[in-house]
Design a protein around this motif. Structure first.
Motif, mmCIF file in Angstrom:
data_model
loop_
_atom_site.group_PDB
_atom_site.id
_atom_site.type_symbol
_atom_site.label_atom_id
_atom_site.label_comp_id
_atom_site.label_asym_id
_atom_site.label_seq_id
_atom_site.Cartn_x
_atom_site.Cartn_y
_atom_site.Cartn_z
ATOM 1 N N VAL A 28 0.861 -1.188 -0.019
ATOM 2 C CA VAL A 28 -0.188 -0.072 0.035
ATOM 3 C C VAL A 28 0.764 1.251 0.054
ATOM 4 O O VAL A 28 0.566 2.370 -0.136
ATOM 5 C CB VAL A 28 -1.097 -0.078 1.277
ATOM 6 N N TRP A 31 1.121 6.520 -3.752
ATOM 7 C CA TRP A 31 -0.299 6.681 -4.399
ATOM 8 C C TRP A 31 -0.272 5.999 -5.776
ATOM 9 O O TRP A 31 -1.067 6.693 -6.570
ATOM 10 C CB TRP A 31 -0.312 8.318 -4.322
ATOM 11 N N HIS A 215 -8.475 -3.020 0.259
ATOM 12 C CA HIS A 215 -7.257 -2.112 -0.651
ATOM 13 C C HIS A 215 -7.556 -0.618 -0.054
ATOM 14 O O HIS A 215 -6.558 -0.118 0.355
ATOM 15 C CB HIS A 215 -6.825 -2.703 -1.714
ATOM 16 N N LYS A 219 -5.141 1.534 2.349
ATOM 17 C CA LYS A 219 -4.351 2.612 1.782
ATOM 18 C C LYS A 219 -4.660 3.883 2.191
ATOM 19 O O LYS A 219 -3.758 4.840 2.507
ATOM 20 C CB LYS A 219 -4.456 2.586 0.257
#
Length: 263
Positions: A28, A31, A215, A219
């Protein structure tokens, strides 16, 4: 996030446990949202922040990108100014940003998001940021030269709160109203910045399987603080069944574009 494709694997549809395990194991840092390919979509703001930021960087003499993440947005700029710096507070992102940006001559500084910017007054003619956790306008104004520009895309109020409130329940009005663009306008002006333009949009998001939800929450850690699969497994399973029965889970992100100049 990109367009939808099937969530079935070579042996047929994946189970709840398959999807969750895959998402829980995925890295994670940074970006980069390519993991969501075929798993989730998010509409993009009409102003095209990365492109517009790149144009401004090409005209700048000295620029700072605050909370750069893994440096992906800054690295997408076709040209960078002679002096370019970036800050980031999360150690895995610092390493990723340094590896990506150092070859382009960008100085990457490890700096906690709430710490004063580690630069002298009036160094930069351009400060940028994509989705800062909190825009510290007085510090931004301090490091800008007179006439310099703060150009940034902020997360707006109640962003993706359909998902937040699914797990946390209805949030109080002060939480839902945080990050209000007009409130930020007032704070920027009080810090010595004139807001040249402020645009806001609400954008549709769709999550096509429970792995995408897991996810995303791993993140974007401030959405559901302390999120873990084990702690939220019953609600995750309910949401998995809902997606299977009714189709994608729909939420809405909010974004606003700040263009401000130091007096």
């Amino acid at each position: 996030m990109t367009q939808r494709t099937s969530s079935s694997g070579p042996r047929g549809p994946r189970t709840f446990d398959d999807l969750v395990a895959e998402a829980a194991a995925a890295p994670v840092a940074g970006w980069d949202f390519s993991w969501f390919e075929g798993r989730a979509t998010e509409a993009r703001p009409s102003w095209g922040y990365a492109r517009a930021m790149g144009e401004r960087l090409g005209r700048a003499e000295a620029a700072l990108d605050i909370q750069t993440g893994g440096g992906e947005v800054l690295a997408s700029a076709p040209a960078l100014p002679p002096l370019a710096a970036a800050t980031e507070g999360w150690p895995p992102n610092v390493a990723k940003a340094a590896a990506l940006l150092h070859p382009r001559g960008v100085v990457v500084v490890a700096s906690p998001e709430d710490a004063p910017l580690p630069f002298a007054d009036g160094v930069f003619d351009l400060v940028t940021s994509r989705h800062p956790v909190t825009p510290h306008f007085r510090d931004i104004a301090r490091v800008l030269r007179t006439g310099g520009t703060y150009f940034a895309q902020h997360v707006g109020p109640a962003s993706v709160f359909e998902l937040v409130e699914y797990f946390l329940g209805e949030q109080p009005a002060d939480v839902r109203g945080a990050r209000d663009p007009e409130g930020e306008r007032r704070a920027a002006e009080a810090a010595g910045l004139d807001v040249v333009s402020l645009r806001a949009e609400r954008l549709r998001m769709e999550f096509y399987d429970i792995g995408a939800v897991v996810h995303f929450l791993r993140k974007v850690v401030w959405m559901v603080p302390g999120f873990t699969v084990d702690a939220h497994r019953p609600r995750l399973r309910e949401l998995h069944e809902r997606i299977q029965d009714e189709g994608p889970f729909v939420a809405h992100s909010t974004r606003h574009l700040f263009d401000a100049r130091k007096r």
